[in-house]
Motif scaffolding. Structure first.
Motif, PDB file in Angstrom:
ATOM      1  N   GLU A 153     -10.800  -1.241   2.834  1.00  0.00           N
ATOM      2  CA  GLU A 153     -11.075  -0.080   3.688  1.00  0.00           C
ATOM      3  C   GLU A 153     -11.349   1.165   2.845  1.00  0.00           C
ATOM      4  O   GLU A 153     -12.288   1.929   3.123  1.00  0.00           O
ATOM      5  CB  GLU A 153      -9.896   0.161   4.624  1.00  0.00           C
ATOM      6  CG  GLU A 153     -10.055   1.335   5.557  1.00  0.00           C
ATOM      7  CD  GLU A 153      -8.830   1.552   6.433  1.00  0.00           C
ATOM      8  OE1 GLU A 153      -8.728   2.643   7.014  1.00  0.00           O
ATOM      9  OE2 GLU A 153      -7.976   0.651   6.527  1.00  0.00           O
ATOM     10  N   PHE A 154     -10.545   1.362   1.793  1.00  0.00           N
ATOM     11  CA  PHE A 154     -10.718   2.521   0.927  1.00  0.00           C
ATOM     12  C   PHE A 154     -12.085   2.491   0.239  1.00  0.00           C
ATOM     13  O   PHE A 154     -12.808   3.493   0.196  1.00  0.00           O
ATOM     14  CB  PHE A 154      -9.598   2.571  -0.117  1.00  0.00           C
ATOM     15  CG  PHE A 154      -9.779   3.639  -1.151  1.00  0.00           C
ATOM     16  CD1 PHE A 154      -9.476   4.963  -0.862  1.00  0.00           C
ATOM     17  CD2 PHE A 154     -10.279   3.333  -2.413  1.00  0.00           C
ATOM     18  CE1 PHE A 154      -9.660   5.961  -1.816  1.00  0.00           C
ATOM     19  CE2 PHE A 154     -10.460   4.321  -3.371  1.00  0.00           C
ATOM     20  CZ  PHE A 154     -10.147   5.637  -3.071  1.00  0.00           C
ATOM     21  N   SER A 158      -9.209   9.600   0.876  1.00  0.00           N
ATOM     22  CA  SER A 158      -8.069   9.047   1.611  1.00  0.00           C
ATOM     23  C   SER A 158      -7.119   8.372   0.645  1.00  0.00           C
ATOM     24  O   SER A 158      -7.536   7.862  -0.404  1.00  0.00           O
ATOM     25  CB  SER A 158      -8.566   8.009   2.635  1.00  0.00           C
ATOM     26  OG  SER A 158      -7.478   7.368   3.272  1.00  0.00           O
ATOM     27  N   TYR A 192      -4.388   5.051   0.527  1.00  0.00           N
ATOM     28  CA  TYR A 192      -4.474   3.726   1.143  1.00  0.00           C
ATOM     29  C   TYR A 192      -3.794   3.746   2.512  1.00  0.00           C
ATOM     30  O   TYR A 192      -2.764   4.401   2.708  1.00  0.00           O
ATOM     31  CB  TYR A 192      -3.819   2.676   0.243  1.00  0.00           C
ATOM     32  CG  TYR A 192      -4.628   2.389  -0.992  1.00  0.00           C
ATOM     33  CD1 TYR A 192      -5.861   1.741  -0.906  1.00  0.00           C
ATOM     34  CD2 TYR A 192      -4.178   2.780  -2.252  1.00  0.00           C
ATOM     35  CE1 TYR A 192      -6.618   1.490  -2.048  1.00  0.00           C
ATOM     36  CE2 TYR A 192      -4.924   2.521  -3.390  1.00  0.00           C
ATOM     37  CZ  TYR A 192      -6.142   1.881  -3.282  1.00  0.00           C
ATOM     38  OH  TYR A 192      -6.888   1.636  -4.402  1.00  0.00           O
ATOM     39  N   ASN A 193      -4.383   3.032   3.444  1.00  0.00           N
ATOM     40  CA  ASN A 193      -3.863   2.931   4.802  1.00  0.00           C
ATOM     41  C   ASN A 193      -2.597   2.078   4.804  1.00  0.00           C
ATOM     42  O   ASN A 193      -2.654   0.862   4.650  1.00  0.00           O
ATOM     43  CB  ASN A 193      -4.924   2.308   5.706  1.00  0.00           C
ATOM     44  CG  ASN A 193      -4.470   2.147   7.134  1.00  0.00           C
ATOM     45  OD1 ASN A 193      -3.334   2.460   7.489  1.00  0.00           O
ATOM     46  ND2 ASN A 193      -5.351   1.644   7.984  1.00  0.00           N
ATOM     47  N   GLU A 194      -1.461   2.710   4.999  1.00  0.00           N
ATOM     48  CA  GLU A 194      -0.178   2.008   4.885  1.00  0.00           C
ATOM     49  C   GLU A 194       0.137   1.131   6.092  1.00  0.00           C
ATOM     50  O   GLU A 194       1.100   0.354   6.056  1.00  0.00           O
ATOM     51  CB  GLU A 194       0.949   3.015   4.645  1.00  0.00           C
ATOM     52  CG  GLU A 194       0.795   3.741   3.321  1.00  0.00           C
ATOM     53  CD  GLU A 194       1.924   4.705   3.011  1.00  0.00           C
ATOM     54  OE1 GLU A 194       2.959   4.660   3.724  1.00  0.00           O
ATOM     55  OE2 GLU A 194       1.782   5.507   2.066  1.00  0.00           O
ATOM     56  N   THR A 195      -0.673   1.227   7.138  1.00  0.00           N
ATOM     57  CA  THR A 195      -0.438   0.350   8.293  1.00  0.00           C
ATOM     58  C   THR A 195      -1.103  -1.011   8.100  1.00  0.00           C
ATOM     59  O   THR A 195      -0.882  -1.930   8.883  1.00  0.00           O
ATOM     60  CB  THR A 195      -0.973   0.986   9.592  1.00  0.00           C
ATOM     61  OG1 THR A 195      -2.393   1.109   9.516  1.00  0.00           O
ATOM     62  CG2 THR A 195      -0.335   2.349   9.821  1.00  0.00           C
ATOM     63  N   SER A 196      -1.912  -1.134   7.052  1.00  0.00           N
ATOM     64  CA  SER A 196      -2.598  -2.397   6.777  1.00  0.00           C
ATOM     65  C   SER A 196      -1.702  -3.318   5.965  1.00  0.00           C
ATOM     66  O   SER A 196      -0.971  -2.885   5.082  1.00  0.00           O
ATOM     67  CB  SER A 196      -3.885  -2.135   5.998  1.00  0.00           C
ATOM     68  OG  SER A 196      -4.474  -3.347   5.580  1.00  0.00           O
ATOM     69  N   ALA A 243      -6.275  -2.764   2.901  1.00  0.00           N
ATOM     70  CA  ALA A 243      -6.463  -1.318   2.770  1.00  0.00           C
ATOM     71  C   ALA A 243      -7.319  -0.958   1.564  1.00  0.00           C
ATOM     72  O   ALA A 243      -7.985   0.080   1.574  1.00  0.00           O
ATOM     73  CB  ALA A 243      -5.119  -0.604   2.688  1.00  0.00           C
ATOM     74  N   TYR A 275       0.818  -1.210   0.000  1.00  0.00           N
ATOM     75  CA  TYR A 275       0.000   0.000   0.000  1.00  0.00           C
ATOM     76  C   TYR A 275       0.855   1.264   0.000  1.00  0.00           C
ATOM     77  O   TYR A 275       0.446   2.289  -0.553  1.00  0.00           O
ATOM     78  CB  TYR A 275      -0.991  -0.028   1.164  1.00  0.00           C
ATOM     79  CG  TYR A 275      -1.980  -1.165   1.006  1.00  0.00           C
ATOM     80  CD1 TYR A 275      -2.856  -1.188  -0.076  1.00  0.00           C
ATOM     81  CD2 TYR A 275      -2.002  -2.235   1.889  1.00  0.00           C
ATOM     82  CE1 TYR A 275      -3.741  -2.240  -0.261  1.00  0.00           C
ATOM     83  CE2 TYR A 275      -2.881  -3.289   1.715  1.00  0.00           C
ATOM     84  CZ  TYR A 275      -3.749  -3.292   0.638  1.00  0.00           C
ATOM     85  OH  TYR A 275      -4.613  -4.346   0.455  1.00  0.00           O
ATOM     86  N   THR A 276       2.037   1.193   0.578  1.00  0.00           N
ATOM     87  CA  THR A 276       2.987   2.295   0.437  1.00  0.00           C
ATOM     88  C   THR A 276       3.358   2.464  -1.026  1.00  0.00           C
ATOM     89  O   THR A 276       3.412   3.581  -1.556  1.00  0.00           O
ATOM     90  CB  THR A 276       4.258   2.028   1.268  1.00  0.00           C
ATOM     91  OG1 THR A 276       3.902   1.864   2.631  1.00  0.00           O
ATOM     92  CG2 THR A 276       5.244   3.184   1.137  1.00  0.00           C
ATOM     93  N   ASN A 330       0.444   3.978  -2.976  1.00  0.00           N
ATOM     94  CA  ASN A 330       0.365   5.418  -2.723  1.00  0.00           C
ATOM     95  C   ASN A 330       1.472   6.165  -3.464  1.00  0.00           C
ATOM     96  O   ASN A 330       1.267   7.290  -3.940  1.00  0.00           O
ATOM     97  CB  ASN A 330       0.451   5.700  -1.221  1.00  0.00           C
ATOM     98  CG  ASN A 330      -0.843   5.374  -0.494  1.00  0.00           C
ATOM     99  OD1 ASN A 330      -1.911   5.288  -1.104  1.00  0.00           O
ATOM    100  ND2 ASN A 330      -0.750   5.194   0.809  1.00  0.00           N
TER     101      ASN A 330
END
Length: 197
Positions: free
Chosen positions: A171-172, A158, A160-164, A168, A67-68, A71
């Motif tokens: 979630e998005f 948002s 993407y949630n990079e902690t997932s 993610a 996800y990083t 992004n």
């Protein structure tokens, strides 16, 4: 530019080659092609270098996960829509993107169907619902590799949630469709082959 195709790769040279081939052979040409590689050591970088005339932007460097990397691709994209076609997945036919964009849609999120490809190249068609409900997301999600997302949503809703580690994209889509009530449309088109391996 209508579309930014973003491909994420890490040590999947064979799959990356299949993905690149499916993109550059499209009859539809109003796209840019972005490849984000996570410092592969299997020859993936050398493969990308062979196609630098077909790839608008690429980088190979360590990152903190898929996800990083996605992004990172978004930050370089200029298309109205983004499609995340990651290494190993490939567009269904050479006319897929033409068929999609001949539909003349305006919705925020436009998604088609996909073929799940398992060991031995056995394929199963996955057809997504025309009318998405919360239950659809309780059971599963729409696939990012068969979904065209307006790029502006990544700034308005948002990134993407990079902690997932793995959900993610789910979630998005939940944020966009359930909380922000973004517009959406299902196309009766098989967009891609999704490599389950």
């Amino acid at each position: 530019m209508k579309l930014s195709i973003i491909t994420i790769n890490l040590n999947n040279k064979l799959g990356l080659g299949r993905t690149i081939s499916s993109v550059i052979n499209q009859t539809f040409k109003d796209y840019e092609f972005i490849v984000i590689d996570g410092a592969s050591t299997d020859g993936s970088v050398e493969l990308v270098e062979k196609y630098t005339d077909k790839i608008n932007y690429w980088v190979s460097e360590p990152d903190r996960g898929i996800y990083t990397a996605m992004n990172k691709g978004i930050s370089k994209a200029i298309g109205e829509y983004c499609l995340f076609l990651n290494s190993g997945d490939w567009l269904f036919s050479n006319n897929t993107l033409k068929e999609v964009f001949d539909s003349k849609f305006v919705e925020d999120i436009v998604y088609g169907d996909r073929m799940n490809v398992s060991i031995g190249n056995n394929s199963t068609k996955v057809t997504f619902s025309d009318n998405l409900t919360l239950y659809d997301f309780y059971e599963s999600t729409i696939g990012h590799q068969s979904t065209f997302i307006k790029r502006k949503l990544f700034s308005e809703v948002s990134l993407y949630n990079e902690t997932s580690n793995f959900d993610a994209d789910w979630e998005f889509f939940m944020l966009c469709l359930q909380k922000h009530k973004c517009s959406y449309k299902h196309l009766d088109v098989v967009i891609c082959n999704f490599d389950l391996n």
